[in-house]
Motif scaffolding. Sequence first.
Motif, short mmCIF file in Angstrom:
data_model
loop_
_atom_site.label_atom_id
_atom_site.label_comp_id
_atom_site.label_asym_id
_atom_site.label_seq_id
_atom_site.Cartn_x
_atom_site.Cartn_y
_atom_site.Cartn_z
N GLN A 90 17.39 -7.94 24.06
CA GLN A 90 16.83 -6.59 24.03
C GLN A 90 17.59 -5.66 24.97
O GLN A 90 17.85 -5.98 26.13
N GLY A 91 17.99 -4.48 24.42
CA GLY A 91 18.69 -3.49 25.22
C GLY A 91 20.17 -3.75 25.40
O GLY A 91 20.87 -2.96 26.05
N LEU A 92 20.69 -4.82 24.83
CA LEU A 92 22.11 -5.16 24.95
C LEU A 92 22.97 -4.05 24.34
O LEU A 92 22.75 -3.66 23.20
N GLY A 104 16.21 -4.15 18.48
CA GLY A 104 16.19 -3.92 19.91
C GLY A 104 17.52 -3.88 20.63
O GLY A 104 17.56 -3.70 21.86
N LEU A 105 18.64 -4.03 19.91
CA LEU A 105 19.94 -3.91 20.55
C LEU A 105 20.37 -2.45 20.57
O LEU A 105 20.04 -1.67 19.67
N ASP A 106 21.10 -2.06 21.61
CA ASP A 106 21.66 -0.71 21.70
C ASP A 106 23.05 -0.76 21.07
O ASP A 106 24.05 -0.94 21.76
N ALA A 107 23.10 -0.63 19.74
CA ALA A 107 24.34 -0.84 19.00
C ALA A 107 24.94 0.48 18.53
O ALA A 107 24.22 1.40 18.13
N GLN A 163 26.00 -17.03 22.66
CA GLN A 163 26.99 -18.00 23.14
C GLN A 163 27.95 -17.35 24.16
O GLN A 163 28.20 -17.93 25.22
N VAL A 164 28.49 -16.15 23.86
CA VAL A 164 29.45 -15.56 24.78
C VAL A 164 28.79 -15.08 26.07
O VAL A 164 29.43 -15.02 27.13
N LEU A 165 27.50 -14.80 26.01
CA LEU A 165 26.78 -14.39 27.21
C LEU A 165 26.30 -15.60 28.03
O LEU A 165 25.80 -15.43 29.14
#
Length: 410
Positions: A32-34, A63-66, A407-409
């Motif tokens: 969320q918020g990523l 919920g992602l900031d895309a 995975q990358v996070l």
Amino acid sequence: MRVKLQEKSVEEYRNLVGEQVEQIKELAKPLQGLKVVHINATPYGGGVAEILQTLVPLMRSIGLDAEWRVIEAPVEFFNITKKFHNTLQGAGIEITEEEWKFYEEICKKNAELIEGDEDIVVIHDPQPAAIRNFARARSDTKWIWRCHVDLSTPNENVWSRFSQYVSNYDRMIFHLEEYFPKDKGLRGKCTAFPPSIDPLSEKNVELEPSFIAETLKKLGIDMEKPLVTVVARFDPWKDLFSAIDVYRIIKRELGSIQLAIVSAMALDDPEGWIFFEKVLRYAGMDEDIKFCTNLRGVGSKEVNVIQRASTVALHTATREGFGLVISEALYKRVPVVARPVGGVKIQIQHGENGYLAWEKEALAEYILELVRNESLRKRMGELGRKTVLEKFISTVNLMNYLRTFLQVLG
């Protein structure tokens, strides 16, 4: 340049994909918020732009900031990056030192697209790849290169230099494992999953029969004649000359048949105009070959109409990163006859939802069989739609991205 997008929600897909919606929401909880930024070369024309038109709004809906940003560059830049595209797929073309330097210069200018608050940056294809080398990003920003071309047998001279632009990415995504670079230091960063089509987009949504009939009439397509359709860019790898040859073989046998060549002239492909002229000349004065492009006002809805009206879809590419047009046709219950290249092989199960063959005579024979056998076409069409809903739809693509982000996070 930021691309403005319409709002979309994963809930809109619930009737098609059912429990996938809950799986997506569960995967998105830790994200969320990523802040996620996708960067590519063009806001329209080609599969990447079509994917991002759906993928980015769906990321926002959970919920992602895309965001989706597009590079700005002169025609000379795209002439060079089309050479990258061709050489990364194996063409024996030389790229001069001046061209390499010009490519870096434009990427350096476009590094301003990175503002410094991004958590994840996803760079699509070769055009903006070098931005990573010049961007002023946070030290903990994760970088992903999404490669949509077939890297299985690249021009080694070009790859040895181009690979330096992507060697410091945190993850590299390809359509198939066979596209992974052979460099041992890079393979560990690679993952594979296919792209997707949006069943609710203008290009794939259900249409009224009256609209279909009206549009076909405007385009000069006869609903009473069988229609073979090729949807592809004017590109040497698409081999539209072979598509015309296949059509001519069928026409000698059937007499009454139409070929629709459907394409869009994309901003990032100046070479397309050259091949457009060559294909036009090769087609000659045959009135049953219909050129349906954005130059004639053919947009997403019109492509949808032509595909739905098709008896069979044909794909004659000799190299193909994935081939979203295969999934588009299958989703519309149209069997596909194609060459077994790249991602085409994982979409078509030979003898189930279409046919695979290399030789033009064999492609023509399979099309003739489908034109003559309506029950076979319907059976293959239903299996084709089922395949797409299970594997090649927007919600599946979204889930794959969410898993990669997690995975990358770490």
